[in-house]
Design a protein around this motif. Structure first.
Motif, PDB file in Angstrom:
ATOM      1  N   GLN A  96      75.109   8.537  64.295  1.00 28.19           N
ATOM      2  CA  GLN A  96      75.382   9.509  63.234  1.00 28.19           C
ATOM      3  C   GLN A  96      75.571   8.820  61.879  1.00 28.19           C
ATOM      4  OE1 GLN A  96      78.532  11.474  65.931  1.00 28.19           O
ATOM      5  NE2 GLN A  96      78.135  13.093  64.463  1.00 28.19           N
ATOM      6  N   LEU A  97      76.419   7.776  61.866  1.00 26.67           N
ATOM      7  CA  LEU A  97      76.718   7.078  60.611  1.00 26.67           C
ATOM      8  C   LEU A  97      75.490   6.349  60.066  1.00 26.67           C
ATOM      9  CD1 LEU A  97      80.241   5.482  61.152  1.00 26.67           C
ATOM     10  CD2 LEU A  97      79.610   7.183  59.424  1.00 26.67           C
ATOM     11  N   ALA A  98      74.750   5.701  60.980  1.00 22.27           N
ATOM     12  CA  ALA A  98      73.574   4.941  60.533  1.00 22.27           C
ATOM     13  C   ALA A  98      72.590   5.866  59.822  1.00 22.27           C
ATOM     14  CB  ALA A  98      72.908   4.243  61.710  1.00 22.27           C
ATOM     15  N   GLU A  99      72.487   7.089  60.329  1.00 26.34           N
ATOM     16  CA  GLU A  99      71.588   8.031  59.676  1.00 26.34           C
ATOM     17  C   GLU A  99      72.131   8.440  58.301  1.00 26.34           C
ATOM     18  OE1 GLU A  99      70.791  11.635  61.777  1.00 26.34           O
ATOM     19  OE2 GLU A  99      69.161  12.174  60.405  1.00 26.34           O
ATOM     20  N   GLU A 100      73.412   8.778  58.259  1.00 26.33           N
ATOM     21  CA  GLU A 100      74.060   9.125  56.988  1.00 26.33           C
ATOM     22  C   GLU A 100      73.877   8.027  55.951  1.00 26.33           C
ATOM     23  OE1 GLU A 100      77.944  11.283  58.757  1.00 26.33           O
ATOM     24  OE2 GLU A 100      78.327  10.080  56.944  1.00 26.33           O
ATOM     25  N   MET A 101      74.009   6.771  56.428  1.00 27.68           N
ATOM     26  CA  MET A 101      73.950   5.631  55.518  1.00 27.68           C
ATOM     27  C   MET A 101      72.504   5.203  55.227  1.00 27.68           C
ATOM     28  SD  MET A 101      77.072   3.503  57.359  1.00 27.68           S
ATOM     29  CE  MET A 101      76.893   1.963  56.435  1.00 27.68           C
ATOM     30  N   GLY A 102      71.548   5.849  55.868  1.00 28.90           N
ATOM     31  CA  GLY A 102      70.144   5.470  55.699  1.00 28.90           C
ATOM     32  C   GLY A 102      69.891   4.017  56.076  1.00 28.90           C
ATOM     33  N   ALA A 103      70.578   3.547  57.102  1.00 25.30           N
ATOM     34  CA  ALA A 103      70.502   2.131  57.492  1.00 25.30           C
ATOM     35  C   ALA A 103      69.201   1.845  58.237  1.00 25.30           C
ATOM     36  CB  ALA A 103      71.700   1.770  58.370  1.00 25.30           C
ATOM     37  N   ASP A 104      68.428   0.929  57.711  1.00 19.80           N
ATOM     38  CA  ASP A 104      67.171   0.564  58.358  1.00 19.80           C
ATOM     39  C   ASP A 104      67.419  -0.601  59.317  1.00 19.80           C
ATOM     40  OD1 ASP A 104      64.481   0.417  59.000  1.00 19.80           O
ATOM     41  OD2 ASP A 104      64.021  -0.924  57.310  1.00 19.80           O
ATOM     42  N   ILE A 105      68.035  -0.289  60.437  1.00 19.46           N
ATOM     43  CA  ILE A 105      68.378  -1.305  61.443  1.00 19.46           C
ATOM     44  C   ILE A 105      67.940  -0.795  62.816  1.00 19.46           C
ATOM     45  CG2 ILE A 105      70.370  -2.235  60.184  1.00 19.46           C
ATOM     46  CD1 ILE A 105      72.174  -0.492  61.965  1.00 19.46           C
ATOM     47  N   GLU A 106      67.871  -1.716  63.763  1.00 16.26           N
ATOM     48  CA  GLU A 106      67.600  -1.306  65.143  1.00 16.26           C
ATOM     49  C   GLU A 106      68.920  -1.106  65.867  1.00 16.26           C
ATOM     50  OE1 GLU A 106      64.929  -3.804  67.406  1.00 16.26           O
ATOM     51  OE2 GLU A 106      63.722  -4.117  65.595  1.00 16.26           O
TER      52      GLU A 106
ATOM     53  N   SER B 233      68.233  13.819  66.720  1.00 17.84           N
ATOM     54  CA  SER B 233      67.932  13.203  65.440  1.00 17.84           C
ATOM     55  C   SER B 233      67.060  11.993  65.701  1.00 17.84           C
ATOM     56  CB  SER B 233      69.240  12.805  64.750  1.00 17.84           C
ATOM     57  OG  SER B 233      68.967  11.967  63.646  1.00 17.84           O
ATOM     58  N   ASP B 234      65.909  11.956  65.043  1.00 15.74           N
ATOM     59  CA  ASP B 234      65.011  10.803  65.179  1.00 15.74           C
ATOM     60  C   ASP B 234      64.654  10.584  66.662  1.00 15.74           C
ATOM     61  OD1 ASP B 234      63.514   8.800  64.133  1.00 15.74           O
ATOM     62  OD2 ASP B 234      65.153   7.352  63.950  1.00 15.74           O
ATOM     63  N   GLY B 235      64.489  11.704  67.392  1.00 15.93           N
ATOM     64  CA  GLY B 235      64.112  11.621  68.804  1.00 15.93           C
ATOM     65  C   GLY B 235      65.250  11.310  69.749  1.00 15.93           C
ATOM     66  N   ARG B 236      66.447  11.082  69.202  1.00 20.16           N
ATOM     67  CA  ARG B 236      67.591  10.745  70.044  1.00 20.16           C
ATOM     68  C   ARG B 236      68.504  11.943  70.230  1.00 20.16           C
ATOM     69  NH1 ARG B 236      67.860   5.621  66.918  1.00 20.16           N
ATOM     70  NH2 ARG B 236      67.206   3.960  68.331  1.00 20.16           N
ATOM     71  N   MET B 237      69.026  12.061  71.448  1.00 28.01           N
ATOM     72  CA  MET B 237      69.905  13.174  71.799  1.00 28.01           C
ATOM     73  C   MET B 237      71.345  12.707  71.576  1.00 28.01           C
ATOM     74  SD  MET B 237      69.586  14.958  75.515  1.00 28.01           S
ATOM     75  CE  MET B 237      70.831  16.121  76.084  1.00 28.01           C
ATOM     76  N   ILE B 238      72.053  13.400  70.696  1.00 30.30           N
ATOM     77  CA  ILE B 238      73.396  12.948  70.315  1.00 30.30           C
ATOM     78  C   ILE B 238      74.415  14.078  70.461  1.00 30.30           C
ATOM     79  CG2 ILE B 238      74.815  12.112  68.386  1.00 30.30           C
ATOM     80  CD1 ILE B 238      72.209  10.683  67.408  1.00 30.30           C
ATOM     81  N   THR B 239      75.481  13.807  71.182  1.00 26.95           N
ATOM     82  CA  THR B 239      76.590  14.753  71.291  1.00 26.95           C
ATOM     83  C   THR B 239      77.736  14.203  70.461  1.00 26.95           C
ATOM     84  OG1 THR B 239      75.903  15.341  73.534  1.00 26.95           O
ATOM     85  CG2 THR B 239      78.165  15.905  72.898  1.00 26.95           C
ATOM     86  N   PRO B 240      78.228  14.958  69.482  1.00 25.56           N
ATOM     87  CA  PRO B 240      79.359  14.451  68.688  1.00 25.56           C
ATOM     88  C   PRO B 240      80.589  14.256  69.577  1.00 25.56           C
ATOM     89  CG  PRO B 240      78.397  16.426  67.687  1.00 25.56           C
ATOM     90  CD  PRO B 240      77.814  16.294  69.061  1.00 25.56           C
ATOM     91  N   ARG B 241      81.505  13.404  69.120  1.00 21.72           N
ATOM     92  CA  ARG B 241      82.681  13.099  69.928  1.00 21.72           C
ATOM     93  C   ARG B 241      83.629  14.273  70.052  1.00 21.72           C
ATOM     94  NH1 ARG B 241      85.764   8.080  68.018  1.00 21.72           N
ATOM     95  NH2 ARG B 241      85.398   8.998  65.979  1.00 21.72           N
ATOM     96  N   GLY B 242      83.512  15.234  69.145  1.00 20.99           N
ATOM     97  CA  GLY B 242      84.472  16.333  69.230  1.00 20.99           C
ATOM     98  C   GLY B 242      83.964  17.553  68.511  1.00 20.99           C
ATOM     99  N   TYR B 243      84.873  18.478  68.348  1.00 22.35           N
ATOM    100  CA  TYR B 243      84.605  19.709  67.640  1.00 22.35           C
ATOM    101  C   TYR B 243      85.375  19.592  66.331  1.00 22.35           C
ATOM    102  CZ  TYR B 243      82.930  21.323  72.138  1.00 22.35           C
ATOM    103  OH  TYR B 243      82.218  21.448  73.302  1.00 22.35           O
ATOM    104  N   ARG B 244      84.871  20.205  65.290  1.00 18.33           N
ATOM    105  CA  ARG B 244      85.621  20.174  64.035  1.00 18.33           C
ATOM    106  C   ARG B 244      86.908  20.958  64.204  1.00 18.33           C
ATOM    107  NH1 ARG B 244      83.207  17.703  60.078  1.00 18.33           N
ATOM    108  NH2 ARG B 244      80.956  17.397  60.301  1.00 18.33           N
ATOM    109  N   ILE B 245      88.011  20.296  63.938  1.00 14.96           N
ATOM    110  CA  ILE B 245      89.301  20.969  64.061  1.00 14.96           C
ATOM    111  C   ILE B 245      89.919  21.039  62.675  1.00 14.96           C
ATOM    112  CG2 ILE B 245      91.615  20.833  65.088  1.00 14.96           C
ATOM    113  CD1 ILE B 245      90.435  19.423  67.429  1.00 14.96           C
ATOM    114  N   GLU B 246      90.506  22.153  62.358  1.00 16.02           N
ATOM    115  CA  GLU B 246      91.122  22.309  61.047  1.00 16.02           C
ATOM    116  C   GLU B 246      92.127  21.190  60.806  1.00 16.02           C
ATOM    117  OE1 GLU B 246      92.832  26.223  59.115  1.00 16.02           O
ATOM    118  OE2 GLU B 246      91.503  26.617  60.822  1.00 16.02           O
ATOM    119  N   GLY B 247      92.049  20.589  59.648  1.00 14.59           N
ATOM    120  CA  GLY B 247      93.025  19.551  59.324  1.00 14.59           C
ATOM    121  C   GLY B 247      92.573  18.157  59.725  1.00 14.59           C
ATOM    122  N   SER B 248      91.493  18.051  60.520  1.00 19.48           N
ATOM    123  CA  SER B 248      91.004  16.719  60.888  1.00 19.48           C
ATOM    124  C   SER B 248      90.032  16.248  59.828  1.00 19.48           C
ATOM    125  CB  SER B 248      90.356  16.751  62.266  1.00 19.48           C
ATOM    126  OG  SER B 248      89.069  17.323  62.191  1.00 19.48           O
ATOM    127  N   GLU B 249      89.670  14.969  59.894  1.00 18.77           N
ATOM    128  CA  GLU B 249      88.782  14.412  58.867  1.00 18.77           C
ATOM    129  C   GLU B 249      87.427  15.098  58.854  1.00 18.77           C
ATOM    130  OE1 GLU B 249      87.423  10.484  59.551  1.00 18.77           O
ATOM    131  OE2 GLU B 249      87.321  10.709  61.706  1.00 18.77           O
TER     132      GLU B 249
END
Lengths: 249, 249
Positions: A96-106, B233-249
């Protein structure tokens, strides 16, 4: 400049013995080994000559960002954590972060043995049938959803494996989960607790859902609750591979 | 006579790279390495000098009995299987049979990486949150219970990992499971299919619950269905670590 690489490595419970050859090789070949201080301290005796970057708990996002930045300079970075980097691990947030940061890394994930596997091997053979893995940490998941999952696991007669069963601030969730499970399973249902699974100070106990004492459990434990078929023999928790079906052996 | 030992060893997907050091050492030290022919054939190139005992599919109980008998003569026996010997593995039946046979031997489980971990690392990071593992094999489990579990996994928004999604005789269960999941999840929910995860002829595909074509799936596949938060994203299947909770980052 060669493209930098970031390996998200799960090294299993902690010792070299339960690490995969791939994980060890990736760590050995890395320019920088980065991770939470506790994990780095587990690896230092095994790979004493590496360059380490350790950071404290609750700085996960910064740690990931910094690992990505290091890889962006062309370095080969191993971001390490115990268990499987792909189960409640750092793999997702790195992508997730690498995409946000546009990081061109493997980026690649080097999976390791997850705590459920290690804990199960200590207890006997509790995971021989369908399994639900649920974290009781409410840091990023609403507690209502967590308890709904416990209810579904109970209703579906899943062997149920609880990660993060307790923390300093969450002491009552384990008992809440126990109460939910007791609506569908008998008090005699076997329950296994393993603390520090696969580490030197490993401790385990086999008890029952009726007798499960939250005082025996802390944040370093994995708790495995059997399904309706699980039994205890010679101190070992065993779940049969199936249910008796008419006409089968 | 020294007491015989029986190690129930999971060696991960198949190659030495994804095996643990412990699994390799136990195999190297064993007097006899025993297992299903396919597994033995994966190990022979890695450990060419061992004494192997290979038996065909559907003779699991005899194979286990014979391994126990060998250990009862004082030998050191490694009973091998791919993945984790503790997850849908041989560990349970070995303990059960050894007790029935009154075998005075030492038994230990050497866990390995389960197929869910390997498949997930191929797909990206789909297992970052609570997880249900369900086998669609009805050999020893009533199909109604299997489908109830799929329903509970859907209802609880678990990332859902299907083992044994298909066999020659069970071709319709995967679509049945898909229909059940579609009642709770959108057709856009990401689904990953991995065939021969972690082996030379590995193949994978990321699709959606709406488009999942059972023709893409066979008995060598693992199918992972995302939860409501999983994205591609970019062919990769990604599940976020959590759900957005009010008050969290």
């Amino acid at each position: 400049m060669a493209k930098g690489r970031l390996h998200v490595v799960g090294f299993g419970p902690g010792g070299k013995d339960d690490m995969t050859f791939r994980a060890a090789r990736v760590i050995e070949d890395a320019d920088i080994v980065t991770g939470y201080t506790t994990y780095v301290n587990l690896l230092k005796p095994i790979f004493p000559d590496k360059v380490y970057k350790a950071t404290g708990m609750m700085k996960e996002v910064e740690r990931c960002r910094s690992a990505i930045e290091d890889a962006m300079t062309g370095k080969d970075v191993a971001m390490v954590s115990s268990g499987d980097s792909g189960i409640y691990g750092m793999a997702g947030i790195i992508y997730q972060l690498a995409e946000e940061m546009g990081a061109d890394i493997e980026i690649d994930t080097v999976p390791g043995m997850t705590a459920a596997s290690t804990a199960a091997s200590v207890l006997g053979a509790p995971l021989m049938h369908d399994l639900a893995i649920i974290s009781l940490s409410d840091l990023m998941t609403p507690i209502d959803l967590i308890m709904k999952r416990v209810e579904m696991a109970a209703e579906g007669d899943f062997v149920t494996c609880l990660y993060n069963p307790k923390s300093k601030t969450r002491t009552e969730y384990l008992d809440q989960a126990r109460q939910i499970l007791l609506k569908k399973r008998t008090p005699e249902t076997p329950v296994g607790i393993v603390r520090n699974a696969g580490r030197e100070d490993q401790w385990s106990k086999v008890t029952t859902l009726g007798d499960l004492d939250p005082a025996d459990v802390d944040m370093f434990c994995i708790v495995i609750i059997g399904n309706s078929q699980t039994y205890v023999s010679d101190g070992r928790m065993i779940t049969p591979r199936g249910y008796r079906i008419e006409g089968s052996e």
